[in-house]
Design an enzyme around this catalytic site. Structure first.
Site, PDB file in Angstrom:
ATOM      1  N   GLY A 198       0.801  -1.217   0.000  1.00  0.00           N
ATOM      2  CA  GLY A 198       0.000   0.000   0.000  1.00  0.00           C
ATOM      3  C   GLY A 198       0.831   1.262   0.000  1.00  0.00           C
ATOM      4  O   GLY A 198       0.284   2.365   0.026  1.00  0.00           O
ATOM      5  N   CYS A 199       2.137   1.118  -0.045  1.00  0.00           N
ATOM      6  CA  CYS A 199       3.033   2.264  -0.102  1.00  0.00           C
ATOM      7  C   CYS A 199       3.586   2.384  -1.517  1.00  0.00           C
ATOM      8  O   CYS A 199       3.900   1.382  -2.155  1.00  0.00           O
ATOM      9  CB  CYS A 199       4.199   2.092   0.876  1.00  0.00           C
ATOM     10  SG  CYS A 199       3.693   2.029   2.601  1.00  0.00           S
ATOM     11  N   ALA A 200       3.704   3.613  -1.989  1.00  0.00           N
ATOM     12  CA  ALA A 200       4.274   3.833  -3.321  1.00  0.00           C
ATOM     13  C   ALA A 200       5.757   3.480  -3.321  1.00  0.00           C
ATOM     14  O   ALA A 200       6.289   3.010  -4.318  1.00  0.00           O
ATOM     15  CB  ALA A 200       4.078   5.279  -3.740  1.00  0.00           C
ATOM     16  N   SER A 201       6.413   3.681  -2.198  1.00  0.00           N
ATOM     17  CA  SER A 201       7.836   3.364  -2.053  1.00  0.00           C
ATOM     18  C   SER A 201       7.990   1.970  -1.457  1.00  0.00           C
ATOM     19  O   SER A 201       7.031   1.378  -0.966  1.00  0.00           O
ATOM     20  CB  SER A 201       8.505   4.371  -1.108  1.00  0.00           C
ATOM     21  OG  SER A 201       8.273   5.680  -1.532  1.00  0.00           O
TER      22      SER A 201
END
Length: 136
Positions: free
Chosen positions: A49-52
């Site tokens: 759920g994190c872009a990174s």
């Protein structure tokens, strides 16, 4: 409910008028994070759920919650440091009681993070809450 380390961040932010200065402070906090061992950067510690790329590894000792984290993005490493200040050292039974959105709002993060970063921050908070709940 915030820890003394988090309260210190709140106080420091109060002295910074410009968001750019606060942003730089968060990045500096990320730079100061101890490095996470590569062996801990595994699928089981990766936060979805994190872009990174983000990894959070819990350590529960004597009922006290603590985590190590890392990211490939400097601002996200800083957000990990902010979350560490908020949660590290709490009894595992207290972690789920922290109103993270309200505490983080005291820093003004909600208004200044992109929607992707905000979603990632929520995903990290959820992972921390799940880790602590699993340890109870």
């Amino acid at each position: 409910m915030a820890s003394p380390a988090f309260e210190e961040i709140v106080e420091d932010f109060a002295f910074l008028d410009e968001w750019e200065d606060r942003y730089a402070m968060v990045i500096d906090m990320g730079k100061a994070l101890p490095p996470m061992e590569d062996a801990l950067k595994a699928p089981s510690t990766k936060v979805e759920g994190c872009a990174s790329q983000v990894w959070l590894h819990p350590e529960i000792d004597g009922g006290i919650y603590r985590f190590h984290g890392d990211s490939d993005a400097m601002i996200v490493k800083g957000l990990i440091a902010v979350l560490a200040a908020l949660y590290n050292g709490l009894p595992v039974t207290e972690v789920g009681k922290v109103d993270a959105p309200a505490e983080l709002a005291r820093l003004g993060l909600n208004e200044h993070l992109s929607s992707q970063r905000s979603n990632g921050l929520r995903a990290m908070v959820e992972r921390i809450r799940m880790q602590a709940a699993d340890a109870v």
